[in-house]
Structures are given as structure tokens and as C-alpha cells.
Design an enzyme around this catalytic site. Structure first.
Site, PDB file in Angstrom:
ATOM      1  N   LYS A  27       0.845  -1.206   0.000  1.00 61.21           N
ATOM      2  CA  LYS A  27       0.000   0.000   0.000  1.00 61.21           C
ATOM      3  C   LYS A  27       0.877   1.252   0.000  1.00 61.21           C
ATOM      4  O   LYS A  27       0.580   2.227  -0.702  1.00 61.21           O
ATOM      5  CB  LYS A  27      -0.918  -0.002   1.227  1.00 61.21           C
ATOM      6  CG  LYS A  27      -1.982  -1.095   1.184  1.00 61.21           C
ATOM      7  CD  LYS A  27      -2.787  -1.191   2.493  1.00 61.21           C
ATOM      8  CE  LYS A  27      -3.708  -2.408   2.465  1.00 61.21           C
ATOM      9  NZ  LYS A  27      -4.524  -2.579   3.670  1.00 61.21           N
ATOM     10  N   GLN A  72      -4.840  -2.164   9.888  1.00 61.63           N
ATOM     11  CA  GLN A  72      -4.682  -3.414   9.158  1.00 61.63           C
ATOM     12  C   GLN A  72      -5.225  -4.576   9.981  1.00 61.63           C
ATOM     13  O   GLN A  72      -4.952  -4.701  11.178  1.00 61.63           O
ATOM     14  CB  GLN A  72      -3.191  -3.633   8.820  1.00 61.63           C
ATOM     15  CG  GLN A  72      -2.910  -4.806   7.911  1.00 61.63           C
ATOM     16  CD  GLN A  72      -3.500  -4.656   6.505  1.00 61.63           C
ATOM     17  OE1 GLN A  72      -3.623  -3.546   5.997  1.00 61.63           O
ATOM     18  NE2 GLN A  72      -3.876  -5.761   5.894  1.00 61.63           N
ATOM     19  N   ASP A  98     -11.163   2.099   4.275  1.00 59.92           N
ATOM     20  CA  ASP A  98     -11.454   0.668   4.098  1.00 59.92           C
ATOM     21  C   ASP A  98     -12.948   0.425   3.889  1.00 59.92           C
ATOM     22  O   ASP A  98     -13.342  -0.639   3.401  1.00 59.92           O
ATOM     23  CB  ASP A  98     -11.040  -0.113   5.353  1.00 59.92           C
ATOM     24  CG  ASP A  98      -9.623  -0.670   5.262  1.00 59.92           C
ATOM     25  OD1 ASP A  98      -9.155  -0.929   4.139  1.00 59.92           O
ATOM     26  OD2 ASP A  98      -8.998  -0.851   6.330  1.00 59.92           O
TER      27      ASP A  98
END
Ligand code: GUN
Length: 298
Positions: A58, A102, A125
Site C-alpha cells: 500500500k 490493518q 477501508d
């Protein structure tokens, strides 16, 4: 329906590069207008090797398109309250546009509590209940990157889902459930079946699929016998299988037995080089959107 003249492989590298090029051009316009570059903050707890690799990916993609990033690495024994304190600080920090934690988190931390703590306007997200609710209602703010990437792969490959029998194998909050909703929308108009570990006679369902999405998290779970001739097959799995012949000692495979399924499929995504790269690319798109939302003050 599918275009018989199209190449069989849906190439995630090529499609993700196209998305990154578009995002980079849009960010150039954005900064030309006098805005600072979008800023993405990532939080990584513990030393899960796969999570570390995802976050590095990312960061690399963000750098390519002109998004600034900062990853907060916390020890595996970080308390839930210390993690929540960090999330609250990043929520309040006006220089942070997008914020992600994460997953998976260590067992002593409740994932739902942490997801709920992320400011929904920064939740790139799309995991916060407000954003999932907006998606379900048909007025999305952030679409979770993997299902978003799959929809983008289909449209950029000219796969028309109108009237298709779509079978999604896997019911996670991150992939299966949001993807089923996206496929149901009036812009996609698929008829959707969601299968899972307790589905009776899974193969009877998958064999009916014009569009088969494998998101079960199990290597080579879908074989050729489970796929009908001419299906479009999207493989979301990223599984490590031991392979002594490789330098790392493992290789990455999907949930689909690629060599077995490929001859029957009209279109198929490879692993690696498929959905995973699109997931990363769509996160960049969401982060640019977060910067725009912040600038609008919403
Ligand atoms: N773990 C697996 N996929 C994802 C994702 O898309 N976002 C985050 N934050 N964690 C993940």
C-alpha cells in the site's frame, strides 16, 4: 454477458496500473489547485508477515500516485486502549485524510471495537458500520477496496453482469457481503447467491454460476468440476503454500485451482497478479476521495 473475443486472462497488473495512472492524474490536478497531497495513515499491530507485506504494498502504490503515508507500527502486546488512543488521535488530526487499521488484529483486541472507533469520514477501508450501512442503502461513501476492485475489474473487462447468476463463495464483512450488495445494485443487476462453509452441496451452486467469485480463504478450493463452461471466474484468495523450490519457501496461490479451471472459464483472474493489485489501487481512489471530503469539510 461476456465478449468471446476478449482475452481469457483478466490482468490485474494492467488494470491496476490504469487505475493508478488515473488517480495520479487526479491528484496532480488536486495539488495544482493548491491542495496538499492526500495523506493516508495506516496502523499495523504485531508482526503478521502477510499484513506487513500488504502494508508495504500500500505504501509503495501510494508513493507512486502522490499520496503521503505514515504507518504506525505497534507491538503485538499493545493494549486495546492504547490502540484506541492512537485511532482517536489520528481521527482528530486534520493532516490525516484516510485512516486504516490493518486486519487481523491480535486476539486480545476486539476488531469490531477498533473498526467502530475509526472516524467514518476517514474510513477508507469502508469497514465502519456507517459506511457499510450506506453501501447497503445504495448511497455509498467508501466502498471496501476488494469488492470495489472486483466491480472495476468486471467493468473494465467489459463483463456485463446484467441478469447473470453470480455465486459468491465466502460471506466475510470485507469481501462476500459487500460484493453481494454491489452485484445486486441496479447498476449491476446480477442475481446473487452467497455460499459459505455450511452450504449444502456447494458444487451444485457453483456449477450454476455465470460469474463465480471465490473468497473462501482456502487454497485450490474451487476445481474444474465445480465450474460451468464459459463462466467468469474471479479469485480473491491469497494463500501461502509451502514450496521449497522458491527462495521464500512458499508461493502464493488463490482459492481457485487455476490450471484445472482455466480451460473451462471464459475469463479468469490469476493469483498473484489479479484481485490483490486492484484492492490496493482502489484504496488509493478512496484516499483521494477522503482528501476531497476533508477539503469540503464533510
Ligand atoms: N486485511 C485483509 N484485507 C484488508 C483490508 O482490505 N484492509 C485492512 N485494513 N485489513 C485487511
Amino acid at each position: 454477458m461476456t465478449d468471446a473475443t476478449a482475452p481469457k486472462l483478466i490482468d490485474g497488473r494492467e488494470l491496476a496500473q490504469a487505475v493508478r495512472d488515473e488517480v495520479r492524474a487526479a491528484i496532480n490536478d488536486w495539488t495544482d489547485e493548491g491542495h496538499r497531497p492526500p495523506f493516508l495513515s495506516a496502523v499495523l499491530v504485531g508482526d503478521n508477515a502477510a499484513s506487513e507485506a500488504y502494508v508495504r504494498g500500500k505504501e509503495k502504490d501510494a508513493a507512486e500516485v502522490g499520496i503521503d503515508t505514515n504507518t504506525h507500527h505497534l507491538d503485538a502486546d499493545t493494549s486495546q486502549s492504547a490502540l484506541l488512543d492512537l485511532v482517536h488521535n489520528l481521527n482528530a488530526d486534520p493532516s490525516v485524510d484516510g485512516l486504516l487499521v490493518q486486519l487481523p488484529l491480535p486476539d486480545h483486541i476486539d476488531e469490531q471495537t477498533v473498526i467502530d472507533a475509526v472516524d467514518p469520514s476517514k474510513d477508507v477501508d469502508g469497514f465502519h458500520p456507517e459506511n457499510l450501512g450506506r453501501l447497503l442503502r445504495g448511497t455509498p461513501r467508501y466502498i471496501p477496496a476488494t469488492p470495489y476492485g472486483i466491480m472495476e475489474m468486471l467493468s473494465r473487462s467489459n463483463v456485463d453482469t446484467e441478469g447473470m447468476d453470480a455465486v459468491v463463495v465466502g460471506r466475510s464483512n470485507i469481501v462476500g457481503k459487500p460484493l453481494a450488495n454491489l452485484l445486486l445494485r441496479r447498476t449491476a443487476n446480477a442475481t446473487v447467491t452467497v455460499c459459505h462453509s455450511r452450504t449444502r452441496d456447494l458444487a451444485a451452486h457453483t456449477r450454476r454460476a455465470d460469474l463465480l467469485v471465490a473468497a473462501a480463504g482456502q487454497a485450490a478450493f474451487i476445481d474444474g468440476d465445480m465450474v460451468t463452461e464459459g463462466a467468469v471466474v474471479i479469485d480473491v484468495g491469497i494463500n501461502r503454500v509451502e514450496d521449497a523450490s522458491t527462495e521464500r519457501g512458499y508461493r502464493l496461490v488463490g482459492d481457485v485451482d487455476f490450471d484445472d479451471v482455466r480451460p473451462k472459464a471464459a475469463r479468469i483472474t490469476p493469483v498473484p497478479g489479479g484481485v490483490g493489485l486492484m484492492t490496493r489501487a482502489m484504496l488509493l481512489k478512496n484516499t483521494l476521495q477522503a482528501a476531497r471530503l476533508r477539503a469540503e469539510g464533510s
